[in-house]
Design an enzyme around this catalytic site. Structure first.
Site, mmCIF file in Angstrom:
data_model
loop_
_atom_site.group_PDB
_atom_site.id
_atom_site.type_symbol
_atom_site.label_atom_id
_atom_site.label_comp_id
_atom_site.label_asym_id
_atom_site.label_seq_id
_atom_site.Cartn_x
_atom_site.Cartn_y
_atom_site.Cartn_z
ATOM 1 N N LYS A 287 0.756 -1.355 0.235
ATOM 2 C CA LYS A 287 0.267 0.286 -0.291
ATOM 3 C C LYS A 287 1.061 1.118 0.045
ATOM 4 O O LYS A 287 2.160 0.436 0.505
ATOM 5 C CB LYS A 287 -0.979 0.136 1.493
ATOM 6 C CG LYS A 287 -1.995 -1.114 1.808
ATOM 7 C CD LYS A 287 -2.759 -1.310 2.577
ATOM 8 C CE LYS A 287 -3.563 -1.897 3.056
ATOM 9 N NZ LYS A 287 -4.576 -1.814 1.691
ATOM 10 N N ARG A 361 -10.244 -11.155 2.083
ATOM 11 C CA ARG A 361 -11.051 -12.507 2.260
ATOM 12 C C ARG A 361 -10.745 -14.100 1.547
ATOM 13 O O ARG A 361 -11.526 -14.831 1.864
ATOM 14 C CB ARG A 361 -11.465 -11.993 0.337
ATOM 15 C CG ARG A 361 -10.079 -11.997 -0.668
ATOM 16 C CD ARG A 361 -10.523 -11.462 -1.876
ATOM 17 N NE ARG A 361 -10.468 -9.916 -1.800
ATOM 18 C CZ ARG A 361 -10.893 -8.680 -2.373
ATOM 19 N NH1 ARG A 361 -11.322 -9.744 -3.974
ATOM 20 N NH2 ARG A 361 -11.133 -7.548 -2.262
HETATM 21 N N1 BES Z 1 -8.359 -3.829 4.531
HETATM 22 C C1 BES Z 1 -8.320 -3.134 3.259
HETATM 23 C C2 BES Z 1 -9.567 -2.097 3.195
HETATM 24 C C3 BES Z 1 -9.646 -1.728 3.650
HETATM 25 C C4 BES Z 1 -9.313 0.058 3.099
HETATM 26 C C5 BES Z 1 -9.916 -0.937 4.801
HETATM 27 C C6 BES Z 1 -9.952 1.189 3.684
HETATM 28 C C7 BES Z 1 -10.692 0.115 5.598
HETATM 29 C C8 BES Z 1 -10.138 0.944 5.378
HETATM 30 C C9 BES Z 1 -8.556 -4.714 2.271
HETATM 31 O O1 BES Z 1 -7.315 -5.687 2.859
HETATM 32 C C10 BES Z 1 -7.721 -4.324 0.840
HETATM 33 O O2 BES Z 1 -6.379 -3.981 0.704
HETATM 34 N N2 BES Z 1 -8.447 -4.396 -0.059
HETATM 35 C C11 BES Z 1 -8.326 -3.596 -1.462
HETATM 36 C C12 BES Z 1 -9.106 -5.032 -2.219
HETATM 37 C C13 BES Z 1 -7.770 -4.627 -3.554
HETATM 38 C C14 BES Z 1 -6.400 -5.489 -3.824
HETATM 39 C C15 BES Z 1 -9.016 -5.389 -4.527
HETATM 40 C C16 BES Z 1 -8.905 -2.485 -1.972
HETATM 41 O O3 BES Z 1 -10.153 -2.118 -2.061
HETATM 42 O O4 BES Z 1 -8.661 -1.614 -2.880
HETATM 43 MN MN MN Z 2 -5.555 -5.472 2.132
#
Ligand code: BES
Ligand code: MN
Ligand code: ZN
Length: 509
Positions: A287, A361
């Site tokens: 990230k 997931r």
């Molecule tokens: N933990 C994050 C989602 C999240 C985003 C929680 C903002 C709280 C606030 C999750 O694991 C994630 O990174 N999701 C990705 C999925 C994508 C890579 C398909 C996302 O939402 O960008």
């Molecule tokens: Mn994530």
């Protein structure tokens, strides 16, 4: 904070502050507020007491979360009165009781009050059931005055020592006591969830979370089993293993169980599953660093299940309930899983990893499959799963909900609505499944940018569907982690979202 319920008149109760309330638009307050107002009539000839004078001046409106202050200059045993705004009478709800109570009690705390007395909001003029009104009053008070100071060298020493709930009507006293007791158990559970979320991720790693679960279970009378990494491997939880393999901290899989007294373990239970990523860097699909610290809250689903199980045990709920917490840390390293890896999940399904940041997931998939052994009557998973859900519904506005069963979904939405925890249903169209078909494996863990919340839910559905399928609700609570400000019963920092809805489900008929 000690809590006691007493019969008496609020205006004659000795305390550092007494709390009454006001509906918006009322100019001549009645009930307990009217009694305090009458006691604060300066001079016999005055038509108005101190509270109604403020209303006439326009300084006090009764708007929701407004907290007016009146000083009593030795006319009452308490030196100050807080008037909690309830908003418009037509819009009055139990959740507004929680909010008003939270705002008023936090104000009392901020002013350094040690002993605070409050009426039960809403049970008099508001006309609500006294037990539920008392419960909401106490929930709001304890949630609204929550503070997290574990990581401060100098803790803020302003803390209320005693909260008195004062009920004038003796016939309501038992109901008020029962409600106050339930409210205390629930608010403490919400605050426990908040503290897990607020805790720094170097302190709260998977094993530390599992230890906290063990201690909580011992204190509250739950069964608790913690699977180690070796046991997780033996069980074949390929998702949990892969996500955690880049971290120095091994994964844990916690199983909490509540069995109502007099019932054997065979009764079909409710199963609550919480995403427990104690820190989500994104892994190799790392990230951006800006704001990454917020990913300590990526275990908010697991925290909600932890809190709910605690309150369910305290309240001796009537349903058998299992809590499942897959706990991992998602880190990049030489051992980390990578994009392109193919994982064999506990269900046997093979998953192509396209993003190591779609990790939630993967751990939930194994927990959803694991839940089948209980033949559950209903399953709810709570997860901070997608940024897409936050884009769709907003921050602090609502969680997104997906389900394979309209009746179970309606039950969950009803419980959430009652608790003032907003949830909004989104569709589980099979076309979302088409977007996560993989060229090299059975499915892949991301369907790309568009429809990201639907494809994530459909991914989970693959592990619910088929043999042993149960009624299931998935709650994407990514937007419901932190409150940016003190408001009502919310305190800046972790919200503790989800606990109350789960508890209500366990108590439902
Ligand atoms: N933990 C994050 C989602 C999240 C985003 C929680 C903002 C709280 C606030 C999750 O694991 C994630 O990174 N999701 C990705 C999925 C994508 C890579 C398909 C996302 O939402 O960008
Ligand atoms: Mn994530
Ligand atoms: Zn995550």
């Amino acid at each position: 904070m000690r809590l006691s319920v007493i019969q008496g008149q609020i205006q004659t109760t000795p305390a550092d502050a007494i709390i009454v309330n006001l509906f918006e638009g009322v100019t001549a307050p009645g009930g307990a507020t009217g009694a305090v107002d009458a006691a604060l009539r300066l001079g016999k000839a005055e038509a108005h007491g101190a509270i109604s004078q403020l209303i006439h001046l326009g300084d006090l409106t009764g708007r929701l979360n407004e907290v007016g202050v009146v000083y009593t200059y030795n006319q009452l045993p308490a030196p100050r009165v807080f008037i909690a705004g309830l908003g418009k009478r037509e819009a009055f709800t139990l959740d507004r009781i929680r909010q008003a109570s939270g705002s008023a009690v936090r104000k009392a705390r901020d002013l350094g009050c040690k002993r605070v007395a409050t009426i039960v909001h809403g049970s008099g003029i508001g006309g609500l059931d006294p037990q539920r009104a008392a419960q909401a009053t106490v929930e709001g008070a304890l949630m609204g005055s929550y503070q997290f100071s574990e990581h401060k060298s100098q803790a803020d020493d302003r803390a209320i020592e005693e909260l008195l709930v004062v009920e004038y009507d003796g016939s309501k006293l038992d109901a008020v006591k029962a409600g106050a007791q339930a409210g205390e158990a629930i608010a403490r559970a919400v605050n426990a969830a908040r503290s897990l979320i607020n805790r720094a991720p170097n302190v709260l790693y998977p094993d530390a979370f599992a230890q906290a679960a063990r201690e909580m279970a011992a204190q509250h009378g739950l069964q608790c089993v913690v699977l180690t990494e070796a046991e997780i491997a033996t069980a074949g939880m390929g998702g949990v293993l892969a996500v955690s393999q880049g971290s120095q901290h091994p994964p844990r899989f916690v199983i909490l169980e509540y069995v109502p007294e007099g019932q054997e373990g065979e009764m079909p239970p409710l199963v609550f599953i919480g995403k427990g990523v104690t820190f989500d860097t994104g892994g190799i699909s790392i990230k951006p660093s800006d704001g990454m610290q917020a990913m300590k809250a990526d275990m908010s689903g697991a925290a909600a299940v932890f809190g709910a199980m605690q309150a369910i045990a305290d309240l001796k709920a009537r349903r058998r309930v299992i809590g499942l917490l897959p706990l991992v840390e998602n880190m990049p390293s030489g051992n980390a899983y990578r994009p392109g890896d193919v994982l064999t999940m506990m269900s046997g399904l093979k998953v192509e990893v396209v993003s190591t940041d779609a990790e939630g997931r993967l751990i939930l998939a194994d927990a959803l499959h694991y839940a089948k052994r209980y033949r559950p009557r209903g399953v709810v998973d709570l997860a901070t799963l997608t940024g897409a859900c936050v884009v769709a519904l907003g921050e602090g506005i609502a969680a997104g909900v997906f389900s394979n069963n309209d009746d179970w979904c309606a039950a969950v939405l009803r419980a959430a609505d009652e608790q003032g925890e907003r949830m909004w249903r989104l569709p589980l169209y099979s076309e979302y499944g088409d977007k996560i078909k993989s060229d090299v494996a059975d499915i892949k863990n991301s369907g790309g940018r568009t429809g990201g919340v639907g494809t994530s839910a459909y991914f989970l559905y693959h592990f619910v569907q088929g043999e042993g399928e149960y009624p299931w609700v998935h709650v994407d609570m990514a937007g419901m982690t932190f409150s940016p400000e003190n408001k009502g019963y919310l305190v800046k920092g972790a919200m503790g979202y989800g606990v109350r809805t789960l508890v209500a489900l366990a108590q439902a008929e």
